[in-house]
Every structure is written in C-alpha cells, then in structure tokens.
Design an enzyme around this catalytic site. Structure first.
Site, PDB file in Angstrom:
ATOM      1  N   GLU A 122       1.082  -1.137  -0.167  1.00  0.00           N
ATOM      2  CA  GLU A 122      -0.249  -0.155   0.261  1.00  0.00           C
ATOM      3  C   GLU A 122       0.511   1.068   0.508  1.00  0.00           C
ATOM      4  OE1 GLU A 122      -3.495  -0.723  -0.020  1.00  0.00           O
ATOM      5  OE2 GLU A 122      -4.184  -2.042   1.305  1.00  0.00           O
ATOM      6  N   CYS A 155      -2.404   8.829   2.638  1.00  0.00           N
ATOM      7  CA  CYS A 155      -2.301   8.484   0.838  1.00  0.00           C
ATOM      8  C   CYS A 155      -3.870   8.309   0.212  1.00  0.00           C
ATOM      9  CB  CYS A 155      -2.012   6.654   1.320  1.00  0.00           C
ATOM     10  SG  CYS A 155      -3.554   5.888   1.746  1.00  0.00           S
TER      11      CYS A 155
END
Ligand code: NAP
Length: 455
Positions: A228, A262
C-alpha cells in the site's frame, strides 16, 4: 533513523529506544514460530472473542491511545480518538465476519465433494507507516489474526510507543504472547527477517522505495507481499456538482491528518466554467483553518510528523514555484514556531510537464488544475504514476459512469471523499501498490486458498 518519540509540536525528544539485537530478534521469531503451531488450532469462536476484547480495550482507553498518537506524530487529538474508534470497528467487523469469509467454498465438479478451504500461512511481517499509527496496524492485524496467522510488526521509527501499545492491547485481549509482537528495529534490519524461512509473507504500507525494496527481497524468496504505497488522488469537480459541498469536502479530504494521508485529495481538477467560483471558495475555507497545538480541541491542522517531512515539503513547494507554479495561499513554513508547522497552501498554474506536477505532496498543499471538460479531467487524472483513489463530483449520471469506468485507481468515490471502510476492499494500482486490505478481499490475501477434492 533513530527509534524515538520526538514531539512534532516542539521537536523535544521525549524518549529514545534501542533497536533489538539479532539475538533478540531471533527470540521473537522463535516465539512467533512456536506460537503459530498452536495458534492455528484455535477456533474461530475463540479468536473472535479475543478480537472483540481488543475492541473493548481500544474503546476503554481511547483517550490514552489517542494521546500517544498525537504526541508521537502530531495529528489533532480529535482525529486520533476517531482513529482508535475505527480500530475497534475493524476488530468487531472481522470478529463477526471472518467465519463467513473463511468458510469452505463449495464448487460443483464431478468429485463427491470439492471446495476451497482457507488456511493460514504462518508468520506475516507488517512494515507500517506513522501516519495512521493505530489504524494501519489494526487493519492488517484483525484479518490476519482471525485467519490464524501470527504477526510481527515493524512500525515506523517515530512511533515506537504506539507500536508497543498495540502489542500490549492484543496481548491483554487474550491472544497468546507470540501471536502478535512488536519488533523495535530500524529499516535496515527488515531484509534479514524477510529472508528468514519462518516468515511466510509481508505487507508494507509506506513509500515507493520502501515497498520496492521489501518486495524485491520477498520476490527473491518467492514470498507474497501486499503493498500500500503513495498516491496523488484527483478530486474532480464538474459543473453539475453541488459546489459548496464539493469545496467543504475537498478541504476535509486534503487536510485530514495534517495533509499526510495516502488517499488525501491532492490534485483538484476543476472545469473552467466553475473554476473561478471554486477557487474563491477554496481559498476562503483554507483561510479559516486553524493551525496549531494538536492537543487543542479547536485545532484543524497540527504539525507535520517530523522535521524532515517539513523540510522536504518546503523544498518541494519551492521547486514547484521554480518550475512555474503560482502560490495562491500559504507556501512558506512558519519560521517563528518550534514545531513542524506548515500552512494550508494552494498551488496553481502548474506546468503539466514539470516533475512536481506528478509528485505526491505529503502535507497541507493542494494542487489546483483547470481543464476544459470531463475528457480533459480524466486524461489529467490518469496522467500520473499513482493509482490509489479518486473523488469525482457531478450530479450527471452519465458523467458519473464515465468517471467510474475511466479513472485508473483502486477506488472511485462519487460525490464523497475517498475513505477506507472495513466492509470495502482498499488498495491501489500502478505505483500505488497491489493487493487489497479490508473487506473479504483483505482477509484472503494471507491465506492458502487450498483446493480440496474428495472422491
Ligand atoms: P516510509 O519511509 O516508506 O516508511 C514506512 C515504513 O517502512 C516504516 O516502518 C519504515 O521504517 C519502513 N521502511 C523504510 N524504508 C524501508 C526499507 N528500505 N526496507 C524496509 N522497510 C523500510 O514511508 P513514509 O514516507 O514515512 O510514509 C508515507 C508514505 O506512505 C506516503 O507515500 C503515503 O502515501 C504512504 N501511505 C500509503 C498508504 C496506503 O494505504 N496506500 C497509507 C499510508 C501511507 P523507518 O521508520 O524505520 O524508516
């Protein structure tokens, strides 16, 4: 990077930690390995019970855990409390749903019985970032533990007290000691652990270089990884959108976690017929945000997590300006403050061929692009190495469908900010990584999907 708690609001060193020696790491690996043999035999009912206990502990001591997070990485206390609650949610979610997600899946064939059985893999290494220091770990740990795996956590070096607190929570909840352990180690110590035969797979949330490094080592050992990584999500606003709602949500989506998420909205892409109104409203909202002490209730934006992140962001904005970008608001770090404070900033007139136009800004900096129409918006949104999430704002059903189909990202949210939710898979494509966390997809990443045929 030293393993230490350094208050980002003052840069005071609060506590330092010594990295584990190789012998200490060996003891932890051996404990994880011996625990796995027994732990994988425990029932799902037992694991659910322990995970529900963890949820109760998180809620019981939410204020305490939130304070540790805010102290170590500077997120506003209110969002730290919300993060602890979300961790309790993901624990309860998997405690309830794992039996369904892991139940044998019958498949009709010419056998007497044939099915897929979901079995644990063993020790999973989790390399985690500091930005959501509890959430990132629990969203890995809850499904991994329910599936019968055991976890080793290498947390970011600036959140050691969060890392230790999480291992304590899981242990207090009733899980055996070796089911989940924190390794206080530096990044350079990860490679050897990844190469150890007892470690079966790894998940990493963090930067591209870290992901590429871990995945290449895992690849050399034929071990699975989930990555990720970074993102520079577009936030596309079209003419039919509710402009006030889009602006209000856009500010939230950019500024959550002091801009260090993010899936933050990092590139605002607006059509030219509404761009003046949108820009005016965005500047007004950015101006209203209060930057200050993350422990204070009325703070919207606290300090960036480390001095280095502040310095990097300053340099990045300066480079963008050198490359032709115009600063509409903000653009300079507060020089009169002890902590790592950076103001809400909007950059526009960004040259699309410049290097900074394709980078992730990890802080309260929004890039604003004006385009002619939806097709141009989609082309610009996709013209980036990342593919994590995207937010599209339009009330036109055809435009919504076009965005859903054409955007290259792991998630598209229409008329909403991009967010993670235990019920839905989460992850990226392109350089944002691969694999999925959360939902049924998340719990199936670290299991042996064993084919069974009985005649
Ligand atoms: P980072 O430097 O990559 O750190 C993340 C973790 O990786 C830390 O535990 C770090 O340890 C470790 N690490 C660093 N280099 C390593 C290496 N070569 N081998 C093994 N481990 C290594 O990430 P960051 O810059 O602090 O975090 C921000 C990035 O994470 C942003 O790009 C953000 O978008 C991304 N992120 C992505 C998601 C997502 O779900 N996609 C969520 C959150 C954040 P040390 O602290 O000891 O260096």
């Amino acid at each position: 990077m030293a393993i230490a708690t350094i208050n980002p609001a003052t840069n005071e060193i609060i506590k330092t930690f010594t990295a584990l020696t190789n012998q200490e790491i060996e003891l932890k690996l051996a404990l994880a390995d011996s625990t796995y043999g027994k732990y994988r035999q425990t029932s799902l009912t037992q694991r659910s019970q322990w995970l529900n206990n963890a949820a109760a502990i998180l809620e019981r001591d939410q204020e305490k855990f939130a304070q540790i997070m805010t102290l170590e990485m500077g997120k506003p206390l209110q969002s730290a409390i919300a993060e602890v609650k979300k961790c309790a949610w993901v624990c309860r979610f998997y405690a309830e749903k794992a039996p369904e997600f892991l139940a044998d899946k019958a498949i009709a064939t010419d056998a007497t019985s044939s099915y897929v059985s979901y079995q644990p893999l063993g020790i999973i290494l989790a390399v985690m970032p500091w930005n959501f220091p509890f959430w990132q770990v629990f969203r890995f740990a809850a499904p991994a533990l329910m599936a019968g795996n055991v976890g080793l956590l290498k947390h970011a070096s600036n959140v050691p007290q969060c890392a230790l607190a999480i291992a304590d929570i899981i242990h207090e909840a009733g899980f055996p000691e070796g089911a989940f352990q924190t390794l206080l180690i530096g990044a350079s110590q990860v490679a050897d652990i990844m190469k150890d035969d007892r470690v079966k797979a790894a998940t990493l949330t963090g930067s591209e270089p870290a992901g590429a490094s871990l995945a290449s080592i895992a690849g050399s050992q034929i071990k699975k990884t989930v990555l990720e990584l970074g993102g520079s999500d577009p936030f596309i606003v079209l003419e039919s959108a509710d402009l006030d709602q889009a602006v209000a949500t856009g500010v939230q989506a950019r500024m959550l976690n002091n801009g260090q998420s993010c899936i933050a909205a990092k590139r605002f892409i607006v059509t030219e017929n509404i761009s003046d109104r949108f820009t005016e409203k965005l500047i007004a909202k950015f101006n209203d945000l209060k930057v200050g002490d993350p422990m204070a209730k009325d703070t919207d934006i606290g300090p960036l997590a480390t001095r280095q992140i502040l310095t990097d962001l300053e340099t990045q904005v300066e480079t963008a300006v050198e490359q032709g970008a115009k600063v509409l608001i903000g653009g300079q770090a507060y020089r009169d403050r002890l902590g790592n404070y950076y103001p809400p900033t909007i950059l526009t007139n960004i040259d699309l061929t410049s290097s900074t136009s394709k980078e992730e800004f990890f802080g309260p900096v929004a890039m604003l692009f004006v385009v002619k129409n939806l097709d141009e918006a989609i082309a610009l949104a996709n013209d980036i190495p990342f593919g994590l999430g995207a937010s599209g704002w339009t009330n036109d059903a055809e435009e919504q469908q076009k965005l859903i189909n054409a955007i290259e990202a792991g998630a598209v949210f229409i008329n909403s900010l991009v967010k993670s939710d235990p019920r839905l898979p989460f992850g990226g494509i392109k350089r944002s990584g691969y694999g999925r966390e959360l939902g049924v997809e998340g719990i199936r990443e670290f299991v042996n999907q064993k084919t069974v045929w009985v005649e």
